[in-house]
Write an enzyme that holds these catalytic residues in place. Structure first.
Site, PDB file in Angstrom:
ATOM      1  N   CYS A 190      23.985 -87.176 -81.261  1.00  0.00           N
ATOM      2  CA  CYS A 190      23.005 -86.105 -81.442  1.00  0.00           C
ATOM      3  C   CYS A 190      21.635 -86.675 -81.741  1.00  0.00           C
ATOM      4  CB  CYS A 190      23.397 -85.194 -82.599  1.00  0.00           C
ATOM      5  SG  CYS A 190      24.891 -84.295 -82.303  1.00  0.00           S
ATOM      6  N   VAL A 191      21.589 -87.979 -81.996  1.00  0.00           N
ATOM      7  CA  VAL A 191      20.306 -88.564 -82.365  1.00  0.00           C
ATOM      8  C   VAL A 191      19.972 -89.715 -81.432  1.00  0.00           C
ATOM      9  CG1 VAL A 191      20.221 -87.854 -84.768  1.00  0.00           C
ATOM     10  CG2 VAL A 191      21.491 -89.884 -84.155  1.00  0.00           C
TER      11      VAL A 191
END
Lengths: 103, 166
Positions: free
Chosen positions: A102-103
């Site tokens: 997600c990052v």
């Protein structure tokens, strides 16, 4: 499983076009995938791609941050090299699976 | 009749609280949108302004009082009464930060850099700044502008836009 032919070689891909077997990858195939995405591969692209392959094949999760810390490119340059969806696109061209980050 | 689907094109995220558990979700959602080719605009208001204030950006904490979801490693409950002890907030914050470091989650300043690099825009709320007596020079350089609510809404138009309040 779906297959696709790049430079006369048949490779296994998933429904989003990611190679499912990274060992089937070659630089020539990378050039073809990049072309489909509207990207002309430069040595800088390849540096990023090789870094991603190295990390992923070691079993590590790749993230924007790890690429940013690699010393090869910063985040801004990564967006310039691989526009819109930098991490996904770079992984696709690198012949590894879609990043589960997600990052 | 077949339903027409409109893919998400833009997220406008309002961050109104100054704790780790409010600021990080806002930053992760904004950065995650940009990574998917979705536009992102961030509006920091009220205590959320701490995230874009030079003096406080590195002092964001997680609250240890009145936070029933806070547990010690091994899922041991953390009573609020313990939270009032000096140093508890700093301890909980540093544990949280070290866990995030292990997962390669960027720090708040790093996230700001990533968001700007990805074409995202960061704004501060004019009214909240007036309330806290903050000036433009008190804010980090990544802040593009100081806006009123109306000016922010004006940026939130278009089909496929969602506003998230955190």
């Amino acid at each position: 499983m779906a297959t696709k032919v790049y430079v006369n070689k048949e490779v296994n891909v998933n429904d989003e076009g990611f190679l499912t077997d990274p060992s089937q990858w070659s630089v020539d195939i990378a050039r073809e995938i990049a072309k489909e995405e509207g990207i002309l591969l430069t040595p800088k692209h390849l540096e990023v791609i090789n870094y991603i392959r190295e990390r992923v094949l070691k079993g590590e999760t790749i993230s924007m941050r790890s690429i940013n810390k690699s010393g090869i490119v910063n985040v801004k340059e990564l967006y310039e090299l691989f526009p819109n969806t930098p991490l996904k696109l770079a992984c696709k061209i690198a012949g590894v699976s879609k990043p589960a980050s997600c990052v | 009749m077949e339903k027409e689907e409109f893919p998400l094109k833009k997220v406008c995220i309002i961050c109104s609280k100054g704790t780790i558990e409010s600021i990080y979700p806002a930053l992760i959602l904004a950065n995650g949108a940009l990574m998917e080719g979705i536009q992102a605009k961030l509006f920091f208001t009220f205590f959320g302004l701490d995230a874009v204030t030079k003096k406080f950006i590195k002092k964001i904490h997680t609250p240890v009082v009145g936070n029933p979801s806070l547990r010690l490693p091994g899922n041991i409950p953390f009573p609020t009464l313990l939270g009032i002890l000096p140093g508890m907030e700093a301890l909980a914050t540093s544990m949280m930060k070290s866990q995030m470091e292990k997962l390669d989650i960027p720090t708040i300043p790093e996230f700001m850099e990533y968001i700007v690099a990805g074409g995202g825009e960061i704004f501060a709320c004019k009214l909240a700044m007036d309330m806290f007596g903050l000036k433009k020079e008190d804010l980090i350089d990544d802040v593009k502008d100081i806006l009123t609510v109306g000016e922010f809404y004006a940026l939130c138009g278009g089909q496929g836009t969602q506003i998230l309040f955190i």
